[in-house]
Design a protein around this motif. Structure first.
Motif, PDB file in Angstrom:
ATOM      1  N   ALA A 306       0.835  -1.210   0.000  1.00  0.00           N
ATOM      2  CA  ALA A 306       0.000   0.000   0.000  1.00  0.00           C
ATOM      3  C   ALA A 306       0.865   1.253   0.000  1.00  0.00           C
ATOM      4  CB  ALA A 306      -0.936  -0.014   1.208  1.00  0.00           C
ATOM      5  N   THR A 307       1.950   1.236   0.758  1.00  0.00           N
ATOM      6  CA  THR A 307       2.840   2.399   0.787  1.00  0.00           C
ATOM      7  C   THR A 307       3.440   2.658  -0.586  1.00  0.00           C
ATOM      8  OG1 THR A 307       3.367   1.963   3.114  1.00  0.00           O
ATOM      9  CG2 THR A 307       4.885   3.375   1.887  1.00  0.00           C
ATOM     10  N   MET A 308       3.920   1.601  -1.242  1.00  0.00           N
ATOM     11  CA  MET A 308       4.505   1.753  -2.572  1.00  0.00           C
ATOM     12  C   MET A 308       3.451   2.213  -3.580  1.00  0.00           C
ATOM     13  SD  MET A 308       6.070  -1.195  -5.078  1.00  0.00           S
ATOM     14  CE  MET A 308       4.404  -1.799  -5.423  1.00  0.00           C
ATOM     15  N   TRP A 309       2.310   1.574  -3.580  1.00  0.00           N
ATOM     16  CA  TRP A 309       1.251   1.857  -4.562  1.00  0.00           C
ATOM     17  C   TRP A 309       0.749   3.297  -4.420  1.00  0.00           C
ATOM     18  CZ3 TRP A 309      -0.632  -1.303  -8.440  1.00  0.00           C
ATOM     19  CH2 TRP A 309      -1.765  -0.862  -9.109  1.00  0.00           C
ATOM     20  N   ASN A 310       0.438   3.709  -3.222  1.00  0.00           N
ATOM     21  CA  ASN A 310      -0.118   5.047  -3.010  1.00  0.00           C
ATOM     22  C   ASN A 310       0.907   6.139  -3.304  1.00  0.00           C
ATOM     23  OD1 ASN A 310      -2.548   3.898  -2.215  1.00  0.00           O
ATOM     24  ND2 ASN A 310      -1.945   3.831  -0.049  1.00  0.00           N
ATOM     25  N   ALA A 311       2.162   5.897  -2.948  1.00  0.00           N
ATOM     26  CA  ALA A 311       3.194   6.898  -3.204  1.00  0.00           C
ATOM     27  C   ALA A 311       3.388   7.114  -4.697  1.00  0.00           C
ATOM     28  CB  ALA A 311       4.502   6.488  -2.544  1.00  0.00           C
ATOM     29  N   LEU A 312       3.403   6.020  -5.481  1.00  0.00           N
ATOM     30  CA  LEU A 312       3.593   6.158  -6.926  1.00  0.00           C
ATOM     31  C   LEU A 312       2.328   6.708  -7.594  1.00  0.00           C
ATOM     32  CD1 LEU A 312       5.563   2.882  -7.722  1.00  0.00           C
ATOM     33  CD2 LEU A 312       6.450   5.200  -7.575  1.00  0.00           C
ATOM     34  N   LEU A 313       1.180   6.306  -7.089  1.00  0.00           N
ATOM     35  CA  LEU A 313      -0.058   6.791  -7.687  1.00  0.00           C
ATOM     36  C   LEU A 313      -0.210   8.299  -7.488  1.00  0.00           C
ATOM     37  CD1 LEU A 313      -2.236   5.245  -9.232  1.00  0.00           C
ATOM     38  CD2 LEU A 313      -3.608   5.228  -7.146  1.00  0.00           C
ATOM     39  N   GLY A 314       0.342   8.810  -6.395  1.00  0.00           N
ATOM     40  CA  GLY A 314       0.262  10.235  -6.145  1.00  0.00           C
ATOM     41  C   GLY A 314       1.218  11.058  -6.971  1.00  0.00           C
ATOM     42  N   GLU A 315       2.141  10.416  -7.706  1.00  0.00           N
ATOM     43  CA  GLU A 315       3.101  11.140  -8.535  1.00  0.00           C
ATOM     44  C   GLU A 315       2.597  11.362  -9.949  1.00  0.00           C
ATOM     45  OE1 GLU A 315       6.238  12.599  -7.992  1.00  0.00           O
ATOM     46  OE2 GLU A 315       5.382  12.466  -5.981  1.00  0.00           O
ATOM     47  N   GLY A 316       1.384  10.952 -10.234  1.00  0.00           N
ATOM     48  CA  GLY A 316       0.820  11.198 -11.547  1.00  0.00           C
ATOM     49  C   GLY A 316       1.386  10.290 -12.611  1.00  0.00           C
ATOM     50  N   ILE A 318       4.417   9.732 -13.793  1.00  0.00           N
ATOM     51  CA  ILE A 318       5.600   8.927 -13.478  1.00  0.00           C
ATOM     52  C   ILE A 318       5.191   7.650 -12.761  1.00  0.00           C
ATOM     53  CG2 ILE A 318       7.741   8.861 -12.151  1.00  0.00           C
ATOM     54  CD1 ILE A 318       8.135  11.768 -12.657  1.00  0.00           C
ATOM     55  N   GLY A 319       4.373   7.796 -11.726  1.00  0.00           N
ATOM     56  CA  GLY A 319       3.948   6.632 -10.976  1.00  0.00           C
ATOM     57  C   GLY A 319       3.087   5.688 -11.777  1.00  0.00           C
ATOM     58  N   GLN A 320       2.233   6.220 -12.650  1.00  0.00           N
ATOM     59  CA  GLN A 320       1.381   5.356 -13.463  1.00  0.00           C
ATOM     60  C   GLN A 320       2.206   4.495 -14.409  1.00  0.00           C
ATOM     61  OE1 GLN A 320      -1.442   7.963 -15.352  1.00  0.00           O
ATOM     62  NE2 GLN A 320      -2.474   8.521 -13.427  1.00  0.00           N
ATOM     63  N   THR A 324       2.318   0.451 -14.238  1.00  0.00           N
ATOM     64  CA  THR A 324       1.977  -0.333 -15.428  1.00  0.00           C
ATOM     65  C   THR A 324       3.052  -1.370 -15.734  1.00  0.00           C
ATOM     66  OG1 THR A 324       0.722   1.519 -16.362  1.00  0.00           O
ATOM     67  CG2 THR A 324       1.448  -0.202 -17.881  1.00  0.00           C
ATOM     68  N   ALA A 325       4.321  -0.939 -15.662  1.00  0.00           N
ATOM     69  CA  ALA A 325       5.426  -1.878 -15.894  1.00  0.00           C
ATOM     70  C   ALA A 325       5.487  -2.930 -14.795  1.00  0.00           C
ATOM     71  CB  ALA A 325       6.743  -1.105 -15.984  1.00  0.00           C
ATOM     72  N   TRP A 326       5.191  -2.535 -13.555  1.00  0.00           N
ATOM     73  CA  TRP A 326       5.218  -3.493 -12.448  1.00  0.00           C
ATOM     74  C   TRP A 326       4.135  -4.553 -12.624  1.00  0.00           C
ATOM     75  CZ3 TRP A 326       1.748  -4.767  -8.511  1.00  0.00           C
ATOM     76  CH2 TRP A 326       2.270  -5.523  -7.464  1.00  0.00           C
ATOM     77  N   ILE A 327       2.949  -4.155 -13.059  1.00  0.00           N
ATOM     78  CA  ILE A 327       1.871  -5.125 -13.283  1.00  0.00           C
ATOM     79  C   ILE A 327       2.245  -6.083 -14.417  1.00  0.00           C
ATOM     80  CG2 ILE A 327      -0.527  -5.357 -14.040  1.00  0.00           C
ATOM     81  CD1 ILE A 327      -1.128  -2.745 -12.592  1.00  0.00           C
ATOM     82  N   ALA A 328       2.920  -5.579 -15.461  1.00  0.00           N
ATOM     83  CA  ALA A 328       3.378  -6.458 -16.540  1.00  0.00           C
ATOM     84  C   ALA A 328       4.371  -7.493 -16.020  1.00  0.00           C
ATOM     85  CB  ALA A 328       4.005  -5.615 -17.652  1.00  0.00           C
TER      86      ALA A 328
END
Length: 438
Positions: A306-316, A318-320, A324-328
């Motif tokens: 959750a910490t990793m996901w929310n921090a990257l999601l909040g960066e717009g 860059i985080g998206q 996306t690459a992490w899910i792949a």
């Protein structure tokens, strides 16, 4: 005392005449010949009856005790009584001490076995046994002869390369550019399923190098190979299709997953450089999450995820991109995990379609290239999912090869390096063979 010393020496064919202690504490043992076979001419085999003279030699044997032993062999020189024998005279010899050598055969054998079985370096064995480097190396070559015989039958053959030494770069004086002038490699062939260890090595990593080694093996041995485990090397795949056309090529899952993690790191570095105009810093959220991005989802706690996901999601953006690459990467890992869960072909097909669809819908070039590479290597990846055969033993052998080179402070002679690594990496196989014989 003489009988006890004779039993202690365990040199058949010699008897102790007397023992004296020198001033430095060393015991000097005077030996005489006690074997009648020593009078036989080594050329014609006729027993001699006429003594020509005497000779005294100082043979070397295994170290014994702290003070050590010093031998003096008082032997006779004989005339050969056979008129047609080209050998007119000869000195006495026994199997442990043939004519010419100054060390016993058991000392020579012990020196060779220290390197072959105990993984000692030639220099260290020479120091421990008080011998010269060439003498120990010759003993090792003789002891290693049985290791270099025909390889055992294998079902799964592993092929992998390891770098020999360090690459050498030189600067062009005209252009100032640095060019790679030397990059030497060895290709190893490993029993990837059994306990055979390293089966052979050849210098180079081209198709011709692999085919040259396969040509030295018997046809029946090559026909017994059913699978060949490699990394994602087009060179080795082409060599296997030519030299072992009946075998199925298997790509180890480690290299496929490694390709996904490298893709993720490349996306992170490129995205940071494009959107921030610089390299990543410790204060950047994507930099802070770089290690968690490379970890498996099941190895992360819910809080860490959750910490990793929310921090990257909040960066717009860059985080998206990174998510996306992490899910792949995780979709590809789930696809490879089907080999350990016993999934059927329908489940494997669904996992494959999920991975390819996700990559195709992405606008990230590295993610799409990963999908293209996996699709091109799919027959080999599917063979791994069906069989579970991997290249783990090849990687383990490569680690031992590098360790041997490090202990020896490098090798100048490539033949000596291949012989040393062959012996060290097959100790387990020889142990299994001796156990089976017992």
């Amino acid at each position: 005392m003489d009988n006890d010393t004779t039993l202690l020496l365990d040199l058949d064919g010699l008897a102790v005449a007397r023992v004296e202690r020198l001033e430095d504490g060393t015991r000097r043992v005077h030996l005489i010949t006690a074997d009648e076979q020593a009078r036989a001419c080594p050329e014609c085999g006729v027993f001699a009856t006429r003594v020509k003279g005497s000779a005294t030699t100082r043979p070397r044997d295994l170290p014994y005790g702290e003070s050590g032993l010093e031998f003096r062999w008082h032997k006779r020189r004989w005339w050969c009584r056979e008129p047609g024998c080209p050998r007119r005279s000869f000195t006495e010899q026994i199997p442990q001490l043939p004519a010419g050598p100054r060390i016993t055969m058991r000392l020579r054998g012990a020196a060779g076995r220290r390197i072959r079985d105990a993984a000692s370096t030639v220099l260290q064995a020479a120091r421990d046994l008080h011998l010269s480097w060439p003498t120990v190396m010759d003993a090792f070559r003789a002891a290693a002869h049985e290791v270099t015989q025909a390889p055992p039958q294998v079902k799964v053959l592993g092929i992998d390369e390891t770098r020999r030494g360090r690459p050498r770069w030189e600067q062009d004086p005209a252009t100032g550019k640095w060019m790679l002038t030397r990059d030497r490699w060895h290709t190893g062939f490993v029993d990837a399923l059994g306990a055979g260890g390293l089966l052979g090595q050849v210098e180079g990593r081209t198709v011709a190098d692999v085919l040259a080694w396969l040509a030295t093996t018997p046809l029946a041995w090559r026909n017994s190979i059913e699978y060949v485990a490699i990394d994602m090397s087009t060179t080795y795949r082409a060599a296997v299709r030519t030299g072992l056309p009946h075998a199925t090529v298997v790509v180890d899952h480690f290299h496929v997953a490694q390709l996904a993690t490298k893709m993720l790191s490349t996306v992170r570095r490129r995205t940071t450089a494009e959107m921030r105009g610089r390299r990543g810093r410790a204060s950047d959220p994507e930099w802070k999450a770089r290690r968690r991005l490379l970890r498996n989802r099941e190895d992360l706690t819910d809080e860490q995820f959750a910490t990793m996901w929310n921090a990257l999601l909040g960066e717009g953006r860059i985080g998206q991109r990174l998510l996306t690459a992490w899910i792949a990467k995780e979709n590809l890992r789930n696809l490879l995990a089907r080999a350990h869960t016993g999934a059927d072909r329908h489940q494997v097909g669904d996992a494959r379609r999920k991975f390819l669809t996700w990559c195709a819908d992405s606008d990230i070039p590295e993610v799409r290239q990963l999908a293209v590479t996996v699709d091109r290597w799919w027959p080999e990846i599917e063979a791994f999912i069906d069989t579970g055969h991997g290249n783990a033993k090849s990687e383990a052998v490569n680690r031992v090869i590098k360790l041997v080179a490090r202990n020896a402070f490098g090798f100048r002679n490539a033949d000596n390096q291949r012989l040393r690594t062959h012996c060290v990496t097959t100790r387990r196989a020889r142990g299994h063979l001796r156990t089976a014989q017992l």
